[in-house]
Design a protein around this motif. Structure first.
Motif, PDB file in Angstrom:
ATOM      1  N   ALA A   1       0.839  -1.200   0.000  1.00 21.72           N
ATOM      2  CA  ALA A   1       0.000   0.000   0.000  1.00 21.72           C
ATOM      3  C   ALA A   1       0.879   1.256   0.000  1.00 21.72           C
ATOM      4  CB  ALA A   1      -0.929  -0.008   1.206  1.00 21.72           C
ATOM      5  N   ALA A   2       1.952   1.217   0.803  1.00 18.90           N
ATOM      6  CA  ALA A   2       2.880   2.350   0.854  1.00 18.90           C
ATOM      7  C   ALA A   2       3.624   2.498  -0.477  1.00 18.90           C
ATOM      8  CB  ALA A   2       3.880   2.151   2.002  1.00 18.90           C
ATOM      9  N   LYS A   3       3.955   1.385  -1.124  1.00 20.79           N
ATOM     10  CA  LYS A   3       4.668   1.421  -2.397  1.00 20.79           C
ATOM     11  C   LYS A   3       3.773   1.983  -3.506  1.00 20.79           C
ATOM     12  CE  LYS A   3       7.867  -1.531  -3.355  1.00 20.79           C
ATOM     13  NZ  LYS A   3       9.013  -0.673  -3.755  1.00 20.79           N
ATOM     14  N   ALA A   4       2.493   1.607  -3.483  1.00 23.68           N
ATOM     15  CA  ALA A   4       1.567   2.124  -4.488  1.00 23.68           C
ATOM     16  C   ALA A   4       1.480   3.649  -4.387  1.00 23.68           C
ATOM     17  CB  ALA A   4       0.191   1.496  -4.295  1.00 23.68           C
ATOM     18  N   LYS A   5       1.446   4.132  -3.166  1.00 17.56           N
ATOM     19  CA  LYS A   5       1.410   5.580  -2.969  1.00 17.56           C
ATOM     20  C   LYS A   5       2.685   6.230  -3.495  1.00 17.56           C
ATOM     21  CE  LYS A   5       0.809   9.094   0.638  1.00 17.56           C
ATOM     22  NZ  LYS A   5       0.631   9.352   2.093  1.00 17.56           N
ATOM     23  N   TYR A   6       3.831   5.554  -3.273  1.00 21.10           N
ATOM     24  CA  TYR A   6       5.125   6.075  -3.738  1.00 21.10           C
ATOM     25  C   TYR A   6       5.124   6.204  -5.254  1.00 21.10           C
ATOM     26  CZ  TYR A   6      10.020   5.987  -5.206  1.00 21.10           C
ATOM     27  OH  TYR A   6      11.211   6.269  -5.820  1.00 21.10           O
ATOM     28  N   HIS A   7       4.621   5.186  -5.977  1.00 18.09           N
ATOM     29  CA  HIS A   7       4.641   5.221  -7.442  1.00 18.09           C
ATOM     30  C   HIS A   7       3.648   6.240  -8.010  1.00 18.09           C
ATOM     31  CE1 HIS A   7       7.602   2.199  -8.475  1.00 18.09           C
ATOM     32  NE2 HIS A   7       7.113   1.405  -7.519  1.00 18.09           N
ATOM     33  N   GLU A   8       2.599   6.503  -7.248  1.00 19.87           N
ATOM     34  CA  GLU A   8       1.684   7.568  -7.689  1.00 19.87           C
ATOM     35  C   GLU A   8       2.419   8.904  -7.665  1.00 19.87           C
ATOM     36  OE1 GLU A   8      -1.770   7.661  -5.266  1.00 19.87           O
ATOM     37  OE2 GLU A   8      -2.530   5.716  -5.953  1.00 19.87           O
TER      38      GLU A   8
ATOM     39  N   HIS B   1       5.745   9.215  -7.833  1.00 18.62           N
ATOM     40  CA  HIS B   1       6.981   9.160  -8.621  1.00 18.62           C
ATOM     41  C   HIS B   1       6.773   8.276  -9.878  1.00 18.62           C
ATOM     42  CE1 HIS B   1       9.347  11.005  -5.358  1.00 18.62           C
ATOM     43  NE2 HIS B   1       8.569  10.297  -4.551  1.00 18.62           N
ATOM     44  N   PRO B   2       5.981   8.751 -10.830  1.00 21.29           N
ATOM     45  CA  PRO B   2       5.708   7.942 -12.009  1.00 21.29           C
ATOM     46  C   PRO B   2       6.938   7.707 -12.880  1.00 21.29           C
ATOM     47  CG  PRO B   2       4.928  10.202 -12.286  1.00 21.29           C
ATOM     48  CD  PRO B   2       5.320  10.065 -10.853  1.00 21.29           C
ATOM     49  N   GLU B   3       8.016   8.498 -12.680  1.00 20.61           N
ATOM     50  CA  GLU B   3       9.219   8.344 -13.493  1.00 20.61           C
ATOM     51  C   GLU B   3      10.005   7.077 -13.132  1.00 20.61           C
ATOM     52  OE1 GLU B   3      10.610  10.362  -9.766  1.00 20.61           O
ATOM     53  OE2 GLU B   3       8.828  10.413 -11.046  1.00 20.61           O
ATOM     54  N   VAL B   4       9.754   6.531 -11.905  1.00 21.99           N
ATOM     55  CA  VAL B   4      10.470   5.330 -11.479  1.00 21.99           C
ATOM     56  C   VAL B   4       9.754   4.094 -11.972  1.00 21.99           C
ATOM     57  CG1 VAL B   4      11.284   4.003  -9.512  1.00 21.99           C
ATOM     58  CG2 VAL B   4      11.293   6.519  -9.415  1.00 21.99           C
ATOM     59  N   VAL B   5      10.455   3.289 -12.775  1.00 20.62           N
ATOM     60  CA  VAL B   5       9.861   2.094 -13.374  1.00 20.62           C
ATOM     61  C   VAL B   5       9.637   1.046 -12.293  1.00 20.62           C
ATOM     62  CG1 VAL B   5      10.159   0.286 -15.098  1.00 20.62           C
ATOM     63  CG2 VAL B   5      11.020   2.599 -15.539  1.00 20.62           C
ATOM     64  N   ARG B   6       8.431   0.470 -12.306  1.00 22.49           N
ATOM     65  CA  ARG B   6       8.133  -0.608 -11.349  1.00 22.49           C
ATOM     66  C   ARG B   6       8.941  -1.856 -11.721  1.00 22.49           C
ATOM     67  NH1 ARG B   6       3.318  -0.370  -8.330  1.00 22.49           N
ATOM     68  NH2 ARG B   6       2.118   1.530  -8.629  1.00 22.49           N
ATOM     69  N   LYS B   7       9.244  -2.669 -10.680  1.00 23.59           N
ATOM     70  CA  LYS B   7       9.992  -3.893 -10.962  1.00 23.59           C
ATOM     71  C   LYS B   7       9.066  -4.953 -11.517  1.00 23.59           C
ATOM     72  CE  LYS B   7       9.491  -5.668  -6.268  1.00 23.59           C
ATOM     73  NZ  LYS B   7      10.169  -6.193  -5.079  1.00 23.59           N
TER      74      LYS B   7
END
Length: 422
Positions: free
Chosen positions: A407-414, A416-422
């Protein structure tokens, strides 16, 4: 050459060296010596010279030093016409058993204190017997012959002048063992086991049940430091209620035990430590799961941490940079918690297990960790946590903490969209 002269020549050839000594003044003269030697002011200085002592085999050195000590040597010479010692020394570039003998002439007196010291190769029988006995004695601190029925002992061998206080009175083994504990000879952490297993009634029952030799490993004070030793009690072959004779041996195992422990710790390090970060690995984590799941009381909290952007780091800056990123966060974990409670369970996944704290304490530590992690430069991590009262499935707590982390990671990617998910 007549027979007498021939016999004297043969005898003379048997000696390695012959020294004429004035035991009062200490003056001396080599009558025969196989090698060149350094002159000293007196014979006792010659004996005690390091070059001379270096020729003596290490296991025989203490006995040799006692033999040639000035006070002891003079006393022995005045009391006896012959004094002999067998020991090993270098002859022809290798160690041989030799016999050194001090012979006192018939006209020896305080006014004429001249003696002859001879050294020759010992005979083969003496060599074999002395080697076996000397090596055995050198290995053991102590050898005792014990009768458990009467609680008595006799000393076969003892090192470092360790004479029990009770020696002057009745020789009770139990009393001596009590003294060993009371005078600090046994390390505090080993006292309970030592007292229980060396108790005379315990040893008597142990051997009556035919359980073999009794071995105890403990730390013993020796020359100002604690060293690992093994205490071994060996029953006589016909040990019975009426015949309770045993032998007790105490042997120093510090060096071999230290080497054994070093090998064991090295293997444990390979088996349970993550080679990159120095944290505990997945194998250690699996063992922690088993251990916690066996507990029936207490509490357990789990913090699940996942580094953000490891794939982005590897793809754009190389795997060396990614490894450095992982190690940097691992160092942060070590500073935040005990190393043995932190595990790297996957590429960028870390689990911290905190046992026996209150829920309030656990939540406070978790929040403090998250706040400090958010303040880190060049490091981003998503964190989730879960707490439970034991008995409780640790796998369930880890799963709950992992879901909170996602849940915390999903918020992080929202954000920081420039960081590619693994």
């Amino acid at each position: 050459m007549d027979d007498k002269e021939f016999a004297l020549n043969v005898i003379w050839e048997n000696y390695i060296d012959v020294i004429k000594i004035n035991v009062v003044s200490g003056s001396y003269k080599f009558l025969k010596t196989p090698d060149t030697f350094t002159e000293f002011s007196d014979i006792f200085t010659f004996f005690e010279n390091s070059e001379n002592l270096s020729q003596i085999y290490a296991n025989d050195l203490s006995e040799y030093k006692a033999f040639i000590a000035r006070k002891t040597l003079i006393t022995n010479i005045f009391e006896s016409a012959r004094n002999t010692i067998n020991y090993r020394r270098i002859v022809d570039n290798q160690y041989h058993w030799v016999t050194s003998e001090i012979v006192r002439p018939a006209d020896f007196s305080l006014q004429n204190p001249i003696v002859i010291l001879t050294t020759k190769l010992a005979d083969e029988k003496i060599c074999n017997e002395n080697t076996a006995v000397r090596e055995l004695n050198f290995d053991f601190h102590k050898i005792l012959q014990v009768d458990l029925f009467f609680d008595t002992y006799s000393i076969v061998k003892i090192r470092d002048g360790e004479i029990p206080k009770s020696e002057g009175a009745k020789k009770f083994l139990s009393q001596w063992l009590i003294e060993i504990v009371e005078d600090g000879t046994v390390h505090n952490d080993d006292i309970d086991v030592f007292k229980r297993m060396t108790e005379v009634d315990y040893m008597r029952r142990y051997f009556l049940e035919k359980r073999g030799n009794l071995r105890i490993r403990y730390r013993r004070m020796s020359n100002g430091e604690f060293r690992w030793v093994v205490f071994e009690a060996v029953p006589s072959p016909d040990f019975t209620l009426q015949n309770q004779n045993i032998m007790i041996y105490v042997r120093d195992i510090e060096d071999e035990y230290a080497e054994q422990m070093h090998r064991q710790k090295s293997l444990e390090k390979i088996s349970f430590e993550d080679s990159l970060t120095g944290l505990q690995n997945r194998t250690a984590y699996n063992q922690a799961l088993i251990a916690v799941n066996k507990r029936t009381s207490g509490s357990c909290g789990v913090i699940f941490s996942d580094l953000n952007g490891l794939k982005y780091m590897n793809d754009n800056f190389g795997h060396a940079a990614g490894d450095k990123y992982l190690c940097s966060f691992a160092d942060f974990l070590k500073k935040s918690f005990r190393t043995n409670s932190c595990y790297r369970i996957g590429g960028d996944e870390f689990v911290t297990i905190i046992q026996d704290s209150t829920e309030v304490e656990f939540n406070a530590r978790t929040q403090s960790f998250i706040s400090c992690a958010e303040a880190l430069k060049d490091t981003s991590v998503s964190v989730g946590s879960a707490f439970g009262i034991l008995p409780h499935s640790l796998e369930d707590l880890v799963e709950r903490a992992e879901q909170a982390m996602y849940a915390a990671k999903a918020k992080y990617h929202e954000e920081h969209p420039e960081v590619v998910r693994k």
